[in-house]
Design an enzyme around this catalytic site. Structure first.
Site, PDB file in Angstrom:
ATOM      1  N   SER A   1       0.825  -1.197   0.000  1.00 38.35           N
ATOM      2  CA  SER A   1       0.000   0.000   0.000  1.00 38.35           C
ATOM      3  C   SER A   1       0.871   1.265   0.000  1.00 38.35           C
ATOM      4  CB  SER A   1      -0.969  -0.050   1.183  1.00 38.35           C
ATOM      5  OG  SER A   1      -2.008   0.880   1.044  1.00 38.35           O
TER       6      SER A   1
ATOM      7  N   ASP B   1      -9.546  -5.619  -4.326  1.00 38.27           N
ATOM      8  CA  ASP B   1      -9.006  -4.553  -3.482  1.00 38.27           C
ATOM      9  C   ASP B   1      -9.997  -3.391  -3.475  1.00 38.27           C
ATOM     10  OD1 ASP B   1      -7.542  -2.361  -2.420  1.00 38.27           O
ATOM     11  OD2 ASP B   1      -5.656  -3.242  -3.087  1.00 38.27           O
TER      12      ASP B   1
ATOM     13  N   HIS C   1      -7.499  -5.887  -0.038  1.00 34.76           N
ATOM     14  CA  HIS C   1      -6.325  -5.026   0.090  1.00 34.76           C
ATOM     15  C   HIS C   1      -5.392  -5.544   1.179  1.00 34.76           C
ATOM     16  CE1 HIS C   1      -3.971  -1.385  -0.298  1.00 34.76           C
ATOM     17  NE2 HIS C   1      -4.075  -1.159   1.009  1.00 34.76           N
TER      18      HIS C   1
END
Length: 273
Positions: free
Chosen positions: A95, A224, A253
């Site tokens: 991320s 995600d 995610h």
């Protein structure tokens, strides 16, 4: 617990275990190096030296009011890597951490980084615009900032649901995993949490991706709900010189469960290959 002080006086907490080729892990927002606990042990057991830090403002590091931007994150990482004198280095980022390691590898990693791996990473740019219609609207990002300011504790509880796909039918994510997301979120300083939203959503890393001249493994969950895959992995793979893309069907995610097991084995194979 080891700490390193950066040139601007910020104390960074980091974990360092195992021996062998170094693999450095960078966490997502609003988490800490604790998000990589499984990988730190798994990769150390596989014969690697594993390092993970708490980004400034996060976890056990200094609760900074300034420097909560992608360039400073990458600079902090560069100073830590220089301090530890890591070479033949593999960097892994999830991320926001994916953005951090991409910028670090592109702008600071020459002569040190040999491979890059990202999962659910924010590059090239997350914000929706005329040139990036697949991105996240500014209104959604403003809502994140408002939620953090209004009631961060409840916001982390709410965010854990889409983060791990717990809002999907048949989800097997445990309450413990969601509780740990909340625990890590509660360690982030409010200023850092707020400013990091701009850092992870509005930083254009197109040039960073194009500058990376080592192999990069780009992974993302097919479901995600946090980072739009069409604005992230699917665009990133077209910008890098030597990239491999893998999409994990139905994966969220957050790195958890079967997705985590498969991703970890894929990264280990990528490092060895």
């Amino acid at each position: 617990m080891p700490y390193f002080t950066t040139s601007d006086g910020t104390e960074l907490y980091y974990s360092d275990q195992g021996a062998g080729q170094p693999v450095l892990f960078s966490h997502g927002w609003p988490l800490s190096s604790d998000a990589w606990q499984v990988e730190l042990k798994l990769f150390a057991d596989a014969g690697y030296r594993t390092i993970a830090h708490d980004r400034r403002g996060h976890g056990r590091s200094s609760r900074t009011y300034t420097g909560n931007d992608m360039s400073t994150y990458a600079s902090d990482l560069a100073e830590l890597v220089d301090h530890l004198d890591l070479t033949d280095l593999v960097v892994v980022g999830h991320s926001t951490g994916g953005g951090e390691v991409v910028r670090y590898a592109a702008q600071h990693g020459q002569g040190r980084v040999v491979k890059v791996a990202t999962a659910g990473a924010v590059p090239p740019i997350m914000l929706k615009s005329g040139s990036n219609p697949e991105g996240t609207p500014i209104e959604a990002l403003d809502a994140i900032r408002a939620g953090v300011l209004k009631d961060a504790s409840q916001f982390w509880k709410d965010l854990a649901e889409p983060f791990y796909g717990a809002n999907r039918a048949g989800s097997a994510v445990s309450q413990g995993a969601k509780d740990d997301f909340w625990r890590q979120g509660m360690l982030v300083g409010l200023a850092a949490a707020y400013d990091c939203v701009k850092a992870f959503s509005e930083t254009d890393q197109t040039d960073d991706l194009m500058a990376i001249d080592v192999p990069i493994f780009i992974a993302q969950g097919g479901d995600d709900q946090i980072v739009p895959i069409a604005a992230a992995a699917e665009k990133s793979i077209k910008l890098v010189k030597d990239g491999t893309l893998k999409v994990y069907p139905g994966a969220p995610h957050g790195i958890y469960g079967a997705y985590q097991n498969e991703l970890d084995q894929d990264i280990l194979a990528f490092i060895k290959g």
